[in-house]
Enzyme design. Structure first.
Site, PDB file in Angstrom:
ATOM      1  N   ASP A   1      45.883  35.793  47.372  1.00  0.00           N
ATOM      2  CA  ASP A   1      45.062  36.695  48.191  1.00  0.00           C
ATOM      3  C   ASP A   1      45.089  36.246  49.652  1.00  0.00           C
ATOM      4  OD1 ASP A   1      44.508  37.334  45.612  1.00  0.00           O
ATOM      5  OD2 ASP A   1      42.336  37.416  45.876  1.00  0.00           O
TER       6      ASP A   1
ATOM      7  N   ASP B   1      45.942  43.874  37.855  1.00  0.00           N
ATOM      8  CA  ASP B   1      45.778  42.508  38.342  1.00  0.00           C
ATOM      9  C   ASP B   1      45.773  41.540  37.153  1.00  0.00           C
ATOM     10  OD1 ASP B   1      45.054  40.289  39.776  1.00  0.00           O
ATOM     11  OD2 ASP B   1      43.228  41.151  40.616  1.00  0.00           O
TER      12      ASP B   1
END
Ligand code: GLA
Length: 523
Positions: free
Chosen positions: A324, A260
């Protein structure tokens, strides 16, 4: 008296049947909207029909099969380096050294019947020949995740039947590491030992024991890091220690790494530069390829620099395409639709071994990042929205990671997650992501070509009222009469000439499989 009682019983039974079969107008009154028929007690083998693995590496696959236990499994054509446990259906051992496609026939039987399925183990470079399926803890546990939660999730994946439908990965997201700035005792301490090995926090006492626990159930384990000095949650990450971390993760026995971007952005001169974005992923992808086990590489950098154009070059098996999903704000439509619409436009980039990742399935119950203490709460999505979410993700051949609460798998959530025909849409060997046929303010239509020559079409009503949605068969390339099957309800609807029209409630979906009449395979 009895006659009156008998008649009112009939009325009650009829009302109940109406409630159970007509999903919408009476919803919200306590009865779950269950569309997937009850699974047969006889065995039914589910999940992918192809499986990619690299020569000489450890192999682990639990045959996904619904039906009552005890069950007996057998496999024809099993390479010598692999063994089957006939009671659990777990195949383990070492991937054959010679590359190529090993064609197996899997069989399962129980006291109610038997099932067989062709299955190919394809030994070569590509992993994830079909989209990965599993669970990721993020949207339930956020930064409170513990070893115990992960073990319980693995147990629940078996007990709930999810593993019998192909869900396989149990993934730890952020917050297994230590944190430089924190008041929480369990998260304190040095980030790494003297040899440079990253140290898990006090909530993860023994990573190797944890992956052993997951593997013993025939499941696979995933973990998370960032190429920056810190993760998005402010925990220790891999910057400057990439080789140490790749080796450690492999040594612990993990099967997937989500990487990430997070604080790596601060290391970049130009956050839009593709070469700068690519560099840390190329470094880690190469390191993972050098380990002695298969580690699926999931890129998470929110779609920056058109990651779908280069993720394959850095050994990515999947890549997040958007922000997200849990943070995307909706308007009239919940946020997952926006993510779905953006991801759907990228169909050209997906294929076997490499998938667009629109983030996790947040259905059922999930946590509130602003109030973790409250624990997971039931979703605000309606049943129709949740069926739409799952339909859109499967039509887009997305990785299917449930991220709701494994401790609260209610009948509706399981009904959405455990539909063998819906899973078949996602896991189809052709590996085509569904294409957009129509997108207006009111309607969204996706079509996904399948390996057997049929086409699956999702008719999504994105308006605020019930609506008739029509699909002309010429728009999906069908020229002759077709048979139409309702995929969720696993029922044939009939034979149609030129078009099909569905009545779809607000924020709901009709998913159909269309087969040219002369084929009529598997219908
Ligand atoms: C980012 C990612 C999420 C999750 C969190 C963890 O926001 O996009 O999927 O991994 O970080 O901190």
């Amino acid at each position: 008296m009895f006659r009156i009682l008998g008649r009112s019983m009939v009325v009650i039974v009829v009302m109940f049947a109406v409630l159970a079969s007509s999903p919408h107008p009476l919803l919200g009154q306590g009865l779950p909207d269950l569309r997937t028929p009850r699974a047969p007690e006889a065995p039914h083998i589910n999940g992918p029909k192809v499986y990619g693995a690299r020569a000489g590496h450890p192999f682990l696959y639990r045959i996904p099969c619904s039906g009552v236990r005890p069950m007996r499994f057998s496999v024809e054509g099993l390479p010598k380096s692999l063994v089957l446990d006939p009671e659990t259906g777990i195949i383990s051992g070492t991937v054959p050294k010679a590359e190529g496609s090993y064609r197996l026939i899997i069989k399962a039987s129980n006291r109610r019947g038997r099932s067989r399925r062709e299955f190919a183990v394809v030994v070569g470079e590509k992993l994830s020949l079909t989209p990965q399926m599993g669970w990721n803890d993020w949207y339930t546990h956020y930064t409170n995740i513990t070893d115990k939660d992960i073990r319980e999730a693995a147990d629940a994946m078996i007990a709930s039947g999810m593993a019998d439908y192909g869900y396989q990965f149990i993934d730890i997201d952020d917050a297994w590491e230590r944190k430089p700035v924190t008041d929480i005792a369990a998260l304190k301490g040095p980030m790494r030992d003297e040899a440079g090995h990253i140290l898990p926090n006090g909530r993860f006492p023994d990573m190797k024991a944890l992956t052993d626990y997951v593997h013993a159930r025939g499941l696979r384990a995933g973990i998370y890091s960032s190429p920056g000095p810190l993760t998005c949650g402010g925990f220790a990450a891999s910057f400057g220690h990439e080789a140490d971390d790749a080796a450690l993760i492999a040594g612990w026995g993990f099967d997937l790494l989500k990487y990430d971007l997070c604080s790596y952005r601060k290391q970049m001169k130009d956050p839009h530069s593709v070469s700068e974005l690519k560099a840390p992923y190329l470094k880690m992808g190469t390191l993972l390829n050098g380990q002695d086990r298969d580690i699926v590489f999931n890129l998470c950098e929110y779609g920056w620099g058109d990651v779908w154009k280069w993720a394959r070059d850095v050994s990515g098996s999947s890549w997040r395409t958007t922000n997200d999903v849990g943070a995307v704000k909706g308007d009239l439509l919940p946020g997952f639709y926006k993510v779905g619409f953006a991801n759907a436009a990228l169909d050209a980039y997906a294929g076997p071994g490499a998938w667009n990742d629109p983030d996790y399935l947040i259905i059922g119950a999930d946590g509130d990042p602003h109030n973790l203490a409250a624990g997971p709460q039931p979703t605000h999505l309606t049943a129709g929205e949740q069926y739409s979410y799952m339909s859109m993700w499967t039509l887009m051949a997305s990785p299917l990671f449930f991220s709701g609460d494994m401790a609260r798998l209610d009948p509706l959530t399981l009904n959405i997650l455990e539909n063998s025909e819906v899973i078949d849409v996602d896991q189809d060997v052709l590996g085509k992501q569904g294409k957009i046929v129509r997108h207006t303010d009111q309607e969204f239509i996706l079509m996904k070509p399948m390996a057997d020559g049929s086409t699956v079409v999702g008719l999504f009503n994105i308006s605020e009222a019930p609506r008739s949605i029509k699909i002309d068969f010429k728009d999906i390339g069908a020229t002759s009469a077709v048979t139409v099957r309702d995929v969720w309800r696993q029922q044939n609807v009939g034979r149609f000439g030129a078009s099909y029209t569905a009545e779809v409630p607000r924020h709901d979906v009709m998913m159909i499989r269309i087969t040219p009449a002369q084929m009529k395979r598997g219908m």
